[in-house]
Scaffold this active site. Sequence first.
Site, PDB file in Angstrom:
ATOM      1  N   GLU A  41       2.875 -21.158 -26.373  1.00 18.43           N
ATOM      2  CA  GLU A  41       2.385 -20.031 -25.589  1.00 18.43           C
ATOM      3  C   GLU A  41       2.653 -20.051 -24.408  1.00 18.43           C
ATOM      4  O   GLU A  41       2.690 -21.224 -23.721  1.00 18.43           O
ATOM      5  CB  GLU A  41       0.813 -19.956 -26.015  1.00 18.43           C
ATOM      6  CG  GLU A  41       0.337 -21.062 -25.423  1.00 18.43           C
ATOM      7  CD  GLU A  41      -1.208 -20.884 -26.008  1.00 18.43           C
ATOM      8  OE1 GLU A  41      -1.599 -21.016 -27.272  1.00 18.43           O
ATOM      9  OE2 GLU A  41      -2.001 -21.027 -25.125  1.00 18.43           O
TER      10      GLU A  41
ATOM     11  N   CYS B 285       2.485 -19.473 -16.732  1.00 26.61           N
ATOM     12  CA  CYS B 285       1.811 -20.728 -17.130  1.00 26.61           C
ATOM     13  C   CYS B 285       2.715 -20.931 -18.396  1.00 26.61           C
ATOM     14  O   CYS B 285       2.858 -20.258 -19.299  1.00 26.61           O
ATOM     15  CB  CYS B 285       0.517 -20.587 -17.618  1.00 26.61           C
ATOM     16  SG  CYS B 285      -0.140 -22.184 -18.147  1.00 26.61           S
TER      17      CYS B 285
ATOM     18  N   CYS C  83       0.161 -31.669 -28.024  1.00 20.41           N
ATOM     19  CA  CYS C  83       0.058 -32.876 -27.091  1.00 20.41           C
ATOM     20  C   CYS C  83      -0.353 -34.377 -27.678  1.00 20.41           C
ATOM     21  O   CYS C  83      -1.592 -34.252 -28.422  1.00 20.41           O
ATOM     22  CB  CYS C  83      -0.785 -32.184 -25.976  1.00 20.41           C
ATOM     23  SG  CYS C  83      -1.097 -33.506 -24.382  1.00 20.41           S
TER      24      CYS C  83
ATOM     25  N   CYS D 112      -7.006 -35.301 -25.235  1.00 19.49           N
ATOM     26  CA  CYS D 112      -8.386 -35.062 -24.548  1.00 19.49           C
ATOM     27  C   CYS D 112      -9.392 -34.371 -25.312  1.00 19.49           C
ATOM     28  O   CYS D 112      -9.124 -33.356 -26.055  1.00 19.49           O
ATOM     29  CB  CYS D 112      -8.097 -34.107 -23.175  1.00 19.49           C
ATOM     30  SG  CYS D 112      -6.800 -34.862 -22.361  1.00 19.49           S
TER      31      CYS D 112
ATOM     32  N   CYS E  56      -9.944 -30.237 -25.472  1.00 19.70           N
ATOM     33  CA  CYS E  56      -8.790 -29.412 -25.253  1.00 19.70           C
ATOM     34  C   CYS E  56      -8.178 -29.088 -26.482  1.00 19.70           C
ATOM     35  O   CYS E  56      -8.109 -29.864 -27.447  1.00 19.70           O
ATOM     36  CB  CYS E  56      -7.701 -30.032 -24.505  1.00 19.70           C
ATOM     37  SG  CYS E  56      -6.115 -29.066 -24.461  1.00 19.70           S
TER      38      CYS E  56
ATOM     39  N   GLY F 121       0.914 -29.341 -23.572  1.00 21.93           N
ATOM     40  CA  GLY F 121       1.814 -30.343 -23.633  1.00 21.93           C
ATOM     41  C   GLY F 121       1.281 -31.179 -22.147  1.00 21.93           C
ATOM     42  O   GLY F 121       0.771 -30.594 -21.269  1.00 21.93           O
ATOM     43  N   GLU F 122       1.846 -32.413 -22.139  1.00 22.75           N
ATOM     44  CA  GLU F 122       2.034 -33.045 -20.831  1.00 22.75           C
ATOM     45  C   GLU F 122       3.239 -33.076 -20.408  1.00 22.75           C
ATOM     46  O   GLU F 122       3.982 -33.833 -20.912  1.00 22.75           O
ATOM     47  CB  GLU F 122       1.485 -34.717 -21.256  1.00 22.75           C
ATOM     48  CG  GLU F 122       1.356 -35.641 -20.301  1.00 22.75           C
ATOM     49  CD  GLU F 122       0.681 -35.257 -18.777  1.00 22.75           C
ATOM     50  OE1 GLU F 122      -0.386 -34.598 -18.731  1.00 22.75           O
ATOM     51  OE2 GLU F 122       1.638 -35.279 -17.922  1.00 22.75           O
TER      52      GLU F 122
ATOM     53  N   SER G 148      -5.360 -33.653 -13.507  1.00 18.49           N
ATOM     54  CA  SER G 148      -6.574 -33.446 -14.199  1.00 18.49           C
ATOM     55  C   SER G 148      -7.441 -34.428 -14.105  1.00 18.49           C
ATOM     56  O   SER G 148      -7.325 -35.580 -14.929  1.00 18.49           O
ATOM     57  CB  SER G 148      -6.215 -33.077 -15.639  1.00 18.49           C
ATOM     58  OG  SER G 148      -5.516 -31.932 -15.647  1.00 18.49           O
ATOM     59  N   LEU G 149      -8.480 -34.664 -13.266  1.00 21.64           N
ATOM     60  CA  LEU G 149      -9.384 -35.658 -13.169  1.00 21.64           C
ATOM     61  C   LEU G 149     -10.393 -35.733 -14.127  1.00 21.64           C
ATOM     62  O   LEU G 149     -10.950 -36.523 -14.864  1.00 21.64           O
ATOM     63  CB  LEU G 149      -9.965 -35.723 -12.031  1.00 21.64           C
ATOM     64  CG  LEU G 149     -10.446 -36.940 -11.225  1.00 21.64           C
ATOM     65  CD1 LEU G 149      -9.513 -38.201 -11.634  1.00 21.64           C
ATOM     66  CD2 LEU G 149     -10.806 -36.915  -9.792  1.00 21.64           C
ATOM     67  N   HIS G 150     -11.313 -34.339 -14.018  1.00 18.87           N
ATOM     68  CA  HIS G 150     -12.581 -34.236 -14.955  1.00 18.87           C
ATOM     69  C   HIS G 150     -13.750 -35.109 -14.842  1.00 18.87           C
ATOM     70  O   HIS G 150     -14.603 -35.019 -15.620  1.00 18.87           O
ATOM     71  CB  HIS G 150     -11.952 -34.122 -16.143  1.00 18.87           C
ATOM     72  CG  HIS G 150     -10.935 -33.034 -16.463  1.00 18.87           C
ATOM     73  ND1 HIS G 150     -10.615 -31.818 -15.589  1.00 18.87           N
ATOM     74  CD2 HIS G 150     -10.001 -32.908 -17.227  1.00 18.87           C
ATOM     75  CE1 HIS G 150      -9.832 -31.198 -16.050  1.00 18.87           C
ATOM     76  NE2 HIS G 150      -9.103 -31.663 -16.902  1.00 18.87           N
TER      77      HIS G 150
ATOM     78  N   ASN H 209     -13.841 -23.602 -20.617  1.00 17.73           N
ATOM     79  CA  ASN H 209     -13.522 -22.294 -21.568  1.00 17.73           C
ATOM     80  C   ASN H 209     -13.913 -23.063 -22.933  1.00 17.73           C
ATOM     81  O   ASN H 209     -13.093 -23.814 -23.297  1.00 17.73           O
ATOM     82  CB  ASN H 209     -12.173 -22.014 -21.516  1.00 17.73           C
ATOM     83  CG  ASN H 209     -12.051 -20.904 -21.695  1.00 17.73           C
ATOM     84  OD1 ASN H 209     -12.648 -19.894 -22.424  1.00 17.73           O
ATOM     85  ND2 ASN H 209     -10.998 -20.096 -20.838  1.00 17.73           N
TER      86      ASN H 209
HETATM   87  N1  SAH Z   1      -1.433 -31.494 -19.886  1.00 19.24           N
HETATM   88  C1  SAH Z   1      -1.401 -31.331 -18.657  1.00 19.24           C
HETATM   89  C2  SAH Z   1      -1.227 -29.832 -18.372  1.00 19.24           C
HETATM   90  C3  SAH Z   1      -1.876 -28.961 -19.368  1.00 19.24           C
HETATM   91  S1  SAH Z   1      -3.595 -28.605 -19.532  1.00 19.24           S
HETATM   92  C4  SAH Z   1      -2.971 -31.653 -18.166  1.00 19.24           C
HETATM   93  O1  SAH Z   1      -3.769 -32.306 -18.699  1.00 19.24           O
HETATM   94  O2  SAH Z   1      -3.090 -31.692 -16.842  1.00 19.24           O
HETATM   95  C5  SAH Z   1      -3.802 -27.787 -17.824  1.00 19.24           C
HETATM   96  C6  SAH Z   1      -5.536 -27.882 -17.507  1.00 19.24           C
HETATM   97  O3  SAH Z   1      -6.237 -27.090 -18.511  1.00 19.24           O
HETATM   98  C7  SAH Z   1      -5.840 -29.302 -17.423  1.00 19.24           C
HETATM   99  O4  SAH Z   1      -6.450 -29.393 -16.352  1.00 19.24           O
HETATM  100  C8  SAH Z   1      -6.790 -29.238 -18.750  1.00 19.24           C
HETATM  101  O5  SAH Z   1      -7.784 -30.349 -18.695  1.00 19.24           O
HETATM  102  C9  SAH Z   1      -7.387 -27.836 -18.589  1.00 19.24           C
HETATM  103  N2  SAH Z   1      -8.017 -27.583 -19.886  1.00 19.24           N
HETATM  104  C10 SAH Z   1      -7.823 -27.902 -21.256  1.00 19.24           C
HETATM  105  N3  SAH Z   1      -8.402 -27.430 -21.909  1.00 19.24           N
HETATM  106  C11 SAH Z   1      -9.367 -26.624 -21.312  1.00 19.24           C
HETATM  107  C12 SAH Z   1     -10.558 -25.680 -21.817  1.00 19.24           C
HETATM  108  N4  SAH Z   1     -10.856 -25.495 -22.926  1.00 19.24           N
HETATM  109  N5  SAH Z   1     -11.423 -25.005 -20.629  1.00 19.24           N
HETATM  110  C13 SAH Z   1     -10.678 -25.237 -19.144  1.00 19.24           C
HETATM  111  N6  SAH Z   1      -9.666 -25.835 -18.880  1.00 19.24           N
HETATM  112  C14 SAH Z   1      -9.123 -26.652 -20.029  1.00 19.24           C
HETATM  113 FE1  SF4 Z   2      -4.756 -30.905 -23.347  1.00 14.15          FE
HETATM  114 FE2  SF4 Z   2      -3.599 -31.551 -21.023  1.00 14.15          FE
HETATM  115 FE3  SF4 Z   2      -5.174 -33.243 -22.328  1.00 14.15          FE
HETATM  116 FE4  SF4 Z   2      -2.935 -32.676 -23.267  1.00 14.15          FE
HETATM  117  S1  SF4 Z   2      -3.069 -33.654 -21.579  1.00 14.15           S
HETATM  118  S2  SF4 Z   2      -4.745 -32.682 -24.501  1.00 14.15           S
HETATM  119  S3  SF4 Z   2      -2.824 -30.297 -22.704  1.00 14.15           S
HETATM  120  S4  SF4 Z   2      -5.759 -31.305 -21.297  1.00 14.15           S
END
Ligand code: SAH
Ligand code: SF4
Length: 356
Positions: free
Chosen positions: A92, A105, A112, A116, A119, A164-165, A219-221, A297
């Site tokens: 996508e 995007c 992936c 996480c 995700c 993907g990463e 992506s720290l979170h 989300n």
């Molecule tokens: N793999 C990379 C890039 C793709 S994900 C990464 O993880 O950074 C892009 C961003 O979307 C990341 O910050 C990820 O944590 C976030 N993301 C994934 N699922 C999500 C969701 N359900 N709601 C909001 N953000 C989300």
């Molecule tokens: Fe999703 Fe990015 Fe984590 Fe992969 S690395 S599972 S795309 S949030």
Amino acid sequence: MNKPSIYGLTLDQLTEWLLEHGHKKFRASQVWDWLYRKRVTQFSEMNNVNKECIDVLEENFSIQTLTEHVRQESKDGTIKFLFRLQDGNLIETVLMRHKYGLSVCVTTQVGCNIGCSFCASGLLTKNRDLTSGEIVEQIMNVQLHLDTKGQDERVSHIVVMGIGEPFDNFQNTVDFLEVVKDHKGLAIGARHITVSTSGLANKIYEFADLKLQVNLAVSLHAPNNELRTKIMKINKAFPIEKLMDSIDYYLEKTNRRVTYEYILIRDVNDHKAEAMQLAELIGDKRHLSYVNLIPYNPVDEHGDYQRSTPEAISEFFDTLKKKGINCGVRLEQGADIDAACGQLRSKQEKKKEKVK
Ligand code: SAH
Ligand code: SF4
């Protein structure tokens, strides 16, 4: 045998390839101009390129390898494309309209492997990496879609934040960046491009050394190892200290601001204590930091995770601000069309499962 997309070659690689096949150097610039400026989709349309050169290109490359499978348009102008790859896999790509321009995007892998816990993409383990051509082609297909509307609209920004990463598909991502940045082609400014990583520290060092001038988002979170490991298992391999060391190196090499993405999940990582800890963690580099707070989300697959309440979101934001941290809350786009990372694809894959 499927031929690779010519979009995967950087201008230098195309020049070298043509020289090796007995053609003049200037042909590369001509072909490049047809691909990215005039945007033809057939080699035969390149009418100032000699026949021998067209033939050898046709024998070895395709221009388009993606086909549009689904297109969803949101009320706010966001368009989500689901493309089918030559091997049948679906990926996508999302086009978003902002005040400052049009941003796309892109996806870098089919699925992936980072997995996480929150995700949708991580649920479908990696099937394969995308080639650089398949990543560039996502931008080209969106641009070609805009071209057909005849409103002279240009893709001006790119975020590498789809499925993907990107740092787990490092070289193809770097080649993609070189192609879209090239000033003789799409000429998308490096400062208008952002690559998001889940924090592969070893690759952040490599990325810093390349000096691409492209923005980095991490992506720290979560601000501590215990919580981060719970929601992102990659934190076991690259715990926060190692990640921060790599970011220090990146800052030293590039002097460019880093964005920290922080999704706010209700009662998981959205307490005031976590905001304080986050401010502490990046406080000494606050002049080169920006925190992007992203209201979670919800996805069907992770029913136990909910979006933070508006009150929790404001308190988190206020706490960071009071500590002098640059931050913002990301406005949602395309919520009515499953625009969160991997959601549309995940739904389509499930439909396929049902049909089987
Ligand atoms: N793999 C990379 C890039 C793709 S994900 C990464 O993880 O950074 C892009 C961003 O979307 C990341 O910050 C990820 O944590 C976030 N993301 C994934 N699922 C999500 C969701 N359900 N709601 C909001 N953000 C989300
Ligand atoms: Fe999703 Fe990015 Fe984590 Fe992969 S690395 S599972 S795309 S949030």
